[in-house]
Each structure stands twice: as structure tokens, then as C-alpha cells.
Design a protein around this motif. Structure first.
Motif, PDB file in Angstrom:
ATOM      1  N   ASP A 298     -11.136  32.901   1.341  1.00  0.00           N
ATOM      2  CA  ASP A 298     -10.197  31.978   0.671  1.00  0.00           C
ATOM      3  C   ASP A 298      -9.069  31.455   1.724  1.00  0.00           C
ATOM      4  O   ASP A 298      -8.783  30.116   1.482  1.00  0.00           O
ATOM      5  CB  ASP A 298      -9.335  32.696  -0.800  1.00  0.00           C
ATOM      6  N   THR A 299      -8.300  32.441   2.211  1.00  0.00           N
ATOM      7  CA  THR A 299      -7.240  31.847   3.372  1.00  0.00           C
ATOM      8  C   THR A 299      -8.204  30.716   4.369  1.00  0.00           C
ATOM      9  O   THR A 299      -7.575  29.852   4.543  1.00  0.00           O
ATOM     10  CB  THR A 299      -6.613  32.939   3.904  1.00  0.00           C
ATOM     11  N   GLN A 302      -9.015  27.444   2.916  1.00  0.00           N
ATOM     12  CA  GLN A 302      -7.453  26.689   2.755  1.00  0.00           C
ATOM     13  C   GLN A 302      -7.151  26.245   4.038  1.00  0.00           C
ATOM     14  O   GLN A 302      -6.572  25.076   4.316  1.00  0.00           O
ATOM     15  CB  GLN A 302      -6.587  27.818   2.327  1.00  0.00           C
ATOM     16  N   ARG A 305      -9.168  23.373   5.145  1.00  0.00           N
ATOM     17  CA  ARG A 305      -9.163  22.358   4.321  1.00  0.00           C
ATOM     18  C   ARG A 305      -7.949  21.588   4.706  1.00  0.00           C
ATOM     19  O   ARG A 305      -7.645  20.368   4.493  1.00  0.00           O
ATOM     20  CB  ARG A 305      -9.076  22.517   2.834  1.00  0.00           C
ATOM     21  N   GLU A 306      -6.766  22.319   4.990  1.00  0.00           N
ATOM     22  CA  GLU A 306      -5.552  21.650   5.103  1.00  0.00           C
ATOM     23  C   GLU A 306      -5.290  21.131   6.616  1.00  0.00           C
ATOM     24  O   GLU A 306      -4.577  20.317   6.994  1.00  0.00           O
ATOM     25  CB  GLU A 306      -4.532  22.881   4.839  1.00  0.00           C
TER      26      GLU A 306
END
Length: 344
Positions: A298-299, A302, A305-306
Motif C-alpha cells: 500500500d505504501t 502510494q 502514485r504521488e
């Protein structure tokens, strides 16, 4: 960029001072050489001094020119780096919209209807309100029927049907008051483009009404108040080192800041994004180290994505398939172990 410019100026001043001293020393050596040669007849010493002076002169000028070239190259590199950071920031802003388009394009028609149901509801509701202001009763009736039958908002359709009957019996002043109330409701919900469109509709329908004359200024005051509130919250988040909060506020501020204001926040924003990237990197590394694979995945997603253009995101993109496979095997082993315990 500012620190680099100050350092360059200081270095150039030092180099210029050294060059002047070298030129004076070279000139003094040449003069002494001539004096020794002509005045004292010491030809060997005179030639040595004059030659040394000329050599120092040429060497000093050469080194100074090389230093100037190096400084120009460094300045060019910093300008290129600054331009790259601005391009990265622009790509970061566009990446969210592109990802949303890509995600939506992969949905089925049934899923799209579910995703856009709320947006369809808001659009139809706003269109009904506009039709009521324009006294377009036929369109309003048709949209209210669609709202109840097609979208399933029967209670809302019944409420708007009552509003339709009230609007048919209302006076012009009442319709203006209702439209102004609708405008201020949109401002309170921070729907600026819809509020602007609502004012433009009112200006066409009621061009002589004094009640709507100050609405554009009121809209700007709403926007300015929200912007100042977001800036205060952002400054507070930066002071308290609340990186996640500051990062989220930057995305909200993006639609309010003009070019000069965005330029003033550029250095602070870079610090926030850098700190955010470092935090995600640390969380990802710790999750992998402690074999918390779902959290690591998940991290990592993220972070990618960012910060899609960072080198670390490219490394994580290569690791994510491996982590997913390990998480799948880990989940399978846990299921087998659980089944064995239950069977025993």
C-alpha cells in the motif's frame, strides 16, 4: 538558487582579487627584470624575473578564464535543475487527472453508472434549479421525473416537485431571492464554477435587479476567505511539521493561488514534498524489513502514485510485483496453517 548565486558572486570576487594581485606581481617581476638587465647588467637574473612575470601573467589569466567557464556551466546546471523541478511539479499535478481518466476508461458501463451516479444527481439538481429560475417549467418537470425514475432519488424528486409548484406561484422578487440563496449555497460548498454560472444565469434573466449587482465581488470574497484559511492552516501545519496535512493542503491550494503566490510557496512546497517522499520511503522500508507485506504494498503504491517521476518510485515499481507474489504466498501459508489447526 539564491544560495548558489551568492556563492558564485563571492567566488568570482575572490578570483578577481587573486587575478589583480597576480597581475601586479607579474608586472613587478617584469619591471625588476628589466632593471636588473639594463640598470645592473645582470642579464641572466633579468631574463629569469621577466620570464617568471610573463609566465605568472599568462597562468593567472588562463586560470581566471577557466574559472569563469566553470561558473557559467554550474549556473546553467542549476537553471536546468530548477526547470526540471518545475516540470516535475507540473507533471505531478497532471498525473492525478490522467490516472483518473485511465481508471474510468477501464470501468464497465454498469460500474460507470455507479461511479457517476452522485455527479449525475448534482448536475440534474443544478439544472433543475436553473430551470426554475428561468421559469422553464416543462424542462423542470422532465428533469424531476428523470431524477426520480432514472436515478432513483424519489424523495428528492417529490421535494423539487413541490418547489416547482411554489416557483410557479412566486413573484419575480421571490425568484431572485431564491436564486441568490442558491448562489450563496454553492459558495458555501466551494463550488466556484457553478456559483459563477448561477450568477451569469441570473444576470441574463434579471438584468435590472439590484440584488445581484454585488454577487461577483461576494464570490471573490468567499474565495479569498477560503484561500486565506487554507494558507493559515498550511503555515500551521508546516510549523508543527505535520507533513501529511501540509501535503494535502497544497493540493487544495492549487486551485486558488495565482502565479506570484505559487512562486512564493515554491521553496516551502518543495520541502514538504521532499519530506513527504522521505516519510513514505521510510514507511516502505520499515514495512518490508518487518515483513508487513500488505502495508509495504500500500505504501509503495502510494509513493508511486504521488511521486511517479522520482527514481525511488521506479525502483519500487520493480519491487511491487515481487512483494505481491510474496504476500500471496504468505497468505496461502497462513490459510493452510489455519485449516490444519481447525482440522486437528
Amino acid at each position: 538558487m539564491l544560495d548558489m548565486s551568492v556563492g558564485t558572486v563571492k567566488l568570482r570576487r575572490v578570483a578577481t582579487t587573486v587575478l589583480v594581485v597576480t597581475l601586479l606581481g607579474a608586472a613587478g617581476a617584469c619591471i625588476l627584470g628589466v632593471v636588473e638587465w639594463i640598470g645592473h647588467g645582470n642579464r641572466g637574473l633579468g631574463l629569469a624575473l621577466a620570464g617568471s612575470g610573463l609566465a605568472c601573467l599568462l597562468l593567472g589569466v588562463l586560470l581566471y578564464c577557466q574559472l569563469l567557464l566553470i561558473l557559467k556551466f554550474v549556473s546553467y546546471c542549476y537553471r536546468a535543475y530548477d526547470t526540471l523541478l518545475e516540470s516535475t511539479d507540473l507533471l505531478r499535478r497532471q498525473e492525478t487527472h490522467v490516472r483518473l481518466i485511465a481508471d474510468n476508461s477501464s470501468l464497465s458501463d454498469w460500474a460507470k453508472r455507479l461511479v457517476y451516479r452522485e455527479k449525475d444527481y448534482e448536475f440534474v439538481r443544478d439544472t433543475i434549479q436553473s430551470a426554475l429560475v428561468r421559469q422553464d417549467w416543462e424542462l423542470a418537470e422532465h428533469l424531476i421525473r428523470d431524477l426520480g425514475e432514472e436515478l432513483g432519488y424519489r424523495d428528492e424528486a417529490a421535494y423539487l416537485d413541490e418547489r416547482l409548484e411554489e416557483a410557479r406561484r412566486s413573484t419575480t422578487e421571490e425568484r431572485v431571492a431564491a436564486a441568490v440563496h442558491r448562489f450563496r449555497t454553492l459558495c458555501g460548498e466551494r463550488k466556484w464554477s457553478q456559483a459563477q454560472a448561477e450568477f451569469e444565469r441570473m444576470a441574463r434573466l434579471f438584468p435590472d435587479s439590484s440584488a445581484i449587482a454585488d454577487l461577483p465581488q461576494e464570490l471573490e470574497e468567499w474565495r479569498s476567505e477560503v484561500k486565506q484559511q487554507l494558507l493559515r492552516e498550511y503555515d500551521e501545519a508546516v510549523r508543527h511539521h505535520d507533513i501529511d496535512r501540509a501535503h494535502a493542503l497544497l493540493y487544495q491550494l492549487d486551485q486558488y493561488l495565482v502565479a506570484q503566490e505559487a512562486e512564493a510557496l515554491k521553496e516551502s512546497a518543495r520541502g514538504v514534498f521532499k519530506a513527504r517522499l522521505e516519510r513514505l520511503k521510510t514507511q516502505f522500508t520499515m514495512a518490508v524489513s518487518y515483513r508487513q507485506l500488505p502495508r509495504a504494498i500500500d505504501t509503495g503504491q502510494q509513493l508511486v502514485r504521488e511521486f511517479p517521476n522520482s527514481g525511488y518510485a521506479q525502483e519500487i515499481s520493480k519491487l511491487l510485483p515481487i512483494l505481491r507474489e510474496r504476500a500471496k504466498r504468505q497468505s496461502g501459508h497462513a490459510t493452510i496453517a489455519t485449516s490444519g489447526v481447525v482440522g486437528s
